[in-house]
Scaffold this motif. Structure first.
Motif, PDB file in Angstrom:
ATOM      1  N   PRO A   9       0.414 -16.768  13.836  1.00  0.00           N
ATOM      2  CA  PRO A   9       0.595 -15.748  12.800  1.00  0.00           C
ATOM      3  C   PRO A   9       0.685 -16.316  11.380  1.00  0.00           C
ATOM      4  CG  PRO A   9       2.580 -15.985  14.129  1.00  0.00           C
ATOM      5  CD  PRO A   9       1.659 -17.089  14.521  1.00  0.00           C
ATOM      6  N   GLY A  10       0.228 -17.546  11.175  1.00  0.00           N
ATOM      7  CA  GLY A  10       0.310 -18.150   9.847  1.00  0.00           C
ATOM      8  C   GLY A  10      -0.379 -17.332   8.766  1.00  0.00           C
ATOM      9  N   LYS A  11      -1.483 -16.702   9.153  1.00  0.00           N
ATOM     10  CA  LYS A  11      -2.198 -15.889   8.155  1.00  0.00           C
ATOM     11  C   LYS A  11      -2.150 -14.424   8.557  1.00  0.00           C
ATOM     12  CE  LYS A  11      -5.395 -19.613   7.238  1.00  0.00           C
ATOM     13  NZ  LYS A  11      -6.431 -20.243   8.042  1.00  0.00           N
ATOM     14  N   VAL A  12      -1.103 -14.084   9.269  1.00  0.00           N
ATOM     15  CA  VAL A  12      -1.062 -12.759   9.893  1.00  0.00           C
ATOM     16  C   VAL A  12      -1.254 -11.628   8.872  1.00  0.00           C
ATOM     17  CG1 VAL A  12       1.432 -12.378   9.730  1.00  0.00           C
ATOM     18  CG2 VAL A  12       0.191 -11.505  11.686  1.00  0.00           C
ATOM     19  N   LYS A  13      -1.999 -10.630   9.313  1.00  0.00           N
ATOM     20  CA  LYS A  13      -2.085  -9.368   8.566  1.00  0.00           C
ATOM     21  C   LYS A  13      -1.535  -8.314   9.517  1.00  0.00           C
ATOM     22  CE  LYS A  13      -5.883  -9.746   5.260  1.00  0.00           C
ATOM     23  NZ  LYS A  13      -6.396 -11.117   5.355  1.00  0.00           N
ATOM     24  N   LEU A  14      -0.335  -7.878   9.246  1.00  0.00           N
ATOM     25  CA  LEU A  14       0.318  -6.991  10.212  1.00  0.00           C
ATOM     26  C   LEU A  14      -0.447  -5.697  10.415  1.00  0.00           C
ATOM     27  CD1 LEU A  14       4.109  -7.523   9.419  1.00  0.00           C
ATOM     28  CD2 LEU A  14       2.800  -8.340  11.397  1.00  0.00           C
ATOM     29  N   LYS A 199      11.524   5.127   4.082  1.00  0.00           N
ATOM     30  CA  LYS A 199      10.774   5.394   2.832  1.00  0.00           C
ATOM     31  C   LYS A 199      10.213   4.115   2.232  1.00  0.00           C
ATOM     32  CE  LYS A 199      13.445   9.479   1.577  1.00  0.00           C
ATOM     33  NZ  LYS A 199      14.771   9.781   0.997  1.00  0.00           N
ATOM     34  N   ARG A 200      10.830   3.002   2.586  1.00  0.00           N
ATOM     35  CA  ARG A 200      10.373   1.709   2.044  1.00  0.00           C
ATOM     36  C   ARG A 200       9.473   0.983   3.043  1.00  0.00           C
ATOM     37  NH1 ARG A 200      14.462   0.955  -1.999  1.00  0.00           N
ATOM     38  NH2 ARG A 200      13.114  -0.685  -2.791  1.00  0.00           N
ATOM     39  N   TRP A 201       8.819   1.745   3.896  1.00  0.00           N
ATOM     40  CA  TRP A 201       8.019   1.156   4.982  1.00  0.00           C
ATOM     41  C   TRP A 201       7.118   0.021   4.495  1.00  0.00           C
ATOM     42  CZ3 TRP A 201       8.098   1.880  10.242  1.00  0.00           C
ATOM     43  CH2 TRP A 201       7.046   1.333  10.958  1.00  0.00           C
ATOM     44  N   ASP A 202       6.340   0.304   3.452  1.00  0.00           N
ATOM     45  CA  ASP A 202       5.355  -0.691   3.003  1.00  0.00           C
ATOM     46  C   ASP A 202       6.027  -1.939   2.428  1.00  0.00           C
ATOM     47  OD1 ASP A 202       3.381   0.978   3.833  1.00  0.00           O
ATOM     48  OD2 ASP A 202       2.942   1.791   1.834  1.00  0.00           O
ATOM     49  N   ASP A 203       7.135  -1.719   1.706  1.00  0.00           N
ATOM     50  CA  ASP A 203       7.866  -2.881   1.158  1.00  0.00           C
ATOM     51  C   ASP A 203       8.373  -3.773   2.290  1.00  0.00           C
ATOM     52  OD1 ASP A 203       7.474  -1.795  -1.312  1.00  0.00           O
ATOM     53  OD2 ASP A 203       9.499  -0.956  -1.481  1.00  0.00           O
ATOM     54  N   TYR A 204       8.874  -3.115   3.341  1.00  0.00           N
ATOM     55  CA  TYR A 204       9.360  -3.897   4.474  1.00  0.00           C
ATOM     56  C   TYR A 204       8.214  -4.646   5.157  1.00  0.00           C
ATOM     57  CZ  TYR A 204      14.307  -2.750   4.734  1.00  0.00           C
ATOM     58  OH  TYR A 204      15.650  -2.695   4.486  1.00  0.00           O
ATOM     59  N   MET A 205       7.087  -3.981   5.308  1.00  0.00           N
ATOM     60  CA  MET A 205       5.958  -4.642   5.974  1.00  0.00           C
ATOM     61  C   MET A 205       5.530  -5.867   5.170  1.00  0.00           C
ATOM     62  SD  MET A 205       5.701  -3.653   8.744  1.00  0.00           S
ATOM     63  CE  MET A 205       5.343  -2.612  10.075  1.00  0.00           C
ATOM     64  N   ALA A 206       5.507  -5.734   3.854  1.00  0.00           N
ATOM     65  CA  ALA A 206       5.133  -6.879   3.010  1.00  0.00           C
ATOM     66  C   ALA A 206       6.160  -8.001   3.171  1.00  0.00           C
ATOM     67  CB  ALA A 206       5.036  -6.434   1.554  1.00  0.00           C
ATOM     68  N   ARG A 213       4.525 -15.350   7.690  1.00  0.00           N
ATOM     69  CA  ARG A 213       3.564 -16.359   7.230  1.00  0.00           C
ATOM     70  C   ARG A 213       4.245 -17.648   6.791  1.00  0.00           C
ATOM     71  NH1 ARG A 213      -0.920 -13.306   3.460  1.00  0.00           N
ATOM     72  NH2 ARG A 213      -1.868 -12.095   5.130  1.00  0.00           N
ATOM     73  N   ARG A 214       5.308 -17.513   6.043  1.00  0.00           N
ATOM     74  CA  ARG A 214       5.905 -18.717   5.442  1.00  0.00           C
ATOM     75  C   ARG A 214       6.835 -19.458   6.385  1.00  0.00           C
ATOM     76  NH1 ARG A 214       7.556 -17.692  -0.646  1.00  0.00           N
ATOM     77  NH2 ARG A 214       8.085 -19.894  -0.407  1.00  0.00           N
ATOM     78  N   PHE A 223       6.273 -14.800  16.878  1.00  0.00           N
ATOM     79  CA  PHE A 223       5.360 -14.051  17.738  1.00  0.00           C
ATOM     80  C   PHE A 223       5.428 -12.585  17.331  1.00  0.00           C
ATOM     81  CE2 PHE A 223       6.532 -17.807  20.061  1.00  0.00           C
ATOM     82  CZ  PHE A 223       5.332 -18.241  20.596  1.00  0.00           C
ATOM     83  N   VAL A 224       4.273 -11.996  17.112  1.00  0.00           N
ATOM     84  CA  VAL A 224       4.216 -10.568  16.783  1.00  0.00           C
ATOM     85  C   VAL A 224       3.984  -9.817  18.092  1.00  0.00           C
ATOM     86  CG1 VAL A 224       3.008  -8.793  15.472  1.00  0.00           C
ATOM     87  CG2 VAL A 224       3.284 -11.098  14.505  1.00  0.00           C
TER      88      VAL A 224
END
Ligand code: AMP
Ligand code: MG
Length: 265
Positions: A9-14, A199-206, A213-214, A223-224
């Motif tokens: 998941p180093g370059k993971v795009k959720l 309400k902060r779904w996207d902020d949490y995903m980021a 990643r880091r 592991f996702v």
């Protein structure tokens, strides 16, 4: 039987990873496989306990209602309770806040021979803390490196660290939150803050994506886990824990003395 896993998941795009099980895996297969996994896991755990040299830390992270409690129950139920300690991390106490953020996670890290399961963890300090700016960015942004260094130290000391992100969809979370509200037996699980956080779904995903990643390191991989279905989540988590133990190759502990038949009357 093969479980799909996301082990790089180093370059993971959720948003590119499905929250659903792969279509070719059936519930029955997963259940059959789990039984087998459970037996092997229990035996290898015993060997690790006997060897008393290594330990395992399982970290469970995920959105509200992602199934962290369910996964903890599943994993701790699969293991010999003698060698497992579960720790849940909530809002820090004043004492905890007045220490560095790793202070409270170091002590419950596992002793040699044992498992520790973290329900939430030091990752909250780059998740909820980042989303709500509970500390300034200059502070939380240094924490990824600090986490990697801390986990490296544990790993050098014989701890295998495995981190799970329980990945549920926004629609599945809604369904689960509604269930909590509607079912009197589940209502206690509902927290009004779940709606605010949603309400902060996207902020949490980021925030999750950056943490994964880091902090996906060779000594502490992330592991996702597709977690929309509990039976699949449990099967994959178990499988990964078993593979981790197999990879550690704990030695069958040597008998404490050489007992011969004629010594037993
Ligand atoms: P629960 O897991 O549902 O019992 O909720 C625990 C709550 O504690 C969640 O809302 C987390 O966001 C919060 N929490 C956990 N760790 C931290 C932290 N380091 N700073 C602030 N809030 C936290
Ligand atoms: Mg909650």
């Amino acid at each position: 039987m093969h479980f799909h896993r996301f082990d790089e998941p180093g370059k993971v795009k959720l948003d590119k990873i499905s929250e659903e099980p792969p279509p070719n895996v059936t519930k029955q297969e997963a259940r059959d496989r789990l039984e087998k996994i459970g037996e092997e896991l229990f035996e290898l755990q015993g060997w690790m306990w006997g060897a008393h040299t290594h330990s395992v830390l399982l970290v469970l992270q995920g959105r509200d209602a992602a199934g962290k409690d369910g996964a903890v129950k599943h994993m701790s139920g699969a293991l010999n309770p003698r060698g497992v300690a579960v720790t849940s991390f909530g809002v820090p106490t004043q004492e905890e806040r007045e220490h560095d953020f790793l202070w409270r996670v170091h002590k419950p890290a596992p002793r040699a021979g044992r498992f520790a399961i973290f329900n939430r963890s030091h990752y909250e300090d780059v998740l909820v803390v980042r989303v709500h700016e509970l500390v300034p960015k200059s502070q939380w942004s240094k924490r990824y490196d600090q986490i990697n260094a801390f986990e490296h130290e544990l790993a050098d000391n014989g701890t295998r660290i495995v981190k799970f992100f329980l990945h549920i969809s926004k629609a599945e979370q809604k369904k689960r939150i509604l269930e909590r509200l509607e079912d009197p037996r589940k209502r206690w699980k509902f927290s009004p803050s779940d709606l605010e956080e949603r309400k902060r779904w996207d902020d949490y995903m980021a925030a999750y994506q950056e943490a994964i990643r880091r902090c996906n390191t060779p000594w502490a991989p992330w592991f996702v886990i597709p977690a929309n279905r509990n039976w699949y989540r449990n099967a994959v988590v178990s499988q990964i824990v078993l593979e981790t133990l197999e990879d550690m190759k704990p030695k069958l502990p040597a008998p404490k003395l050489d007992v011969r038949e004629d010594m037993i009357d």
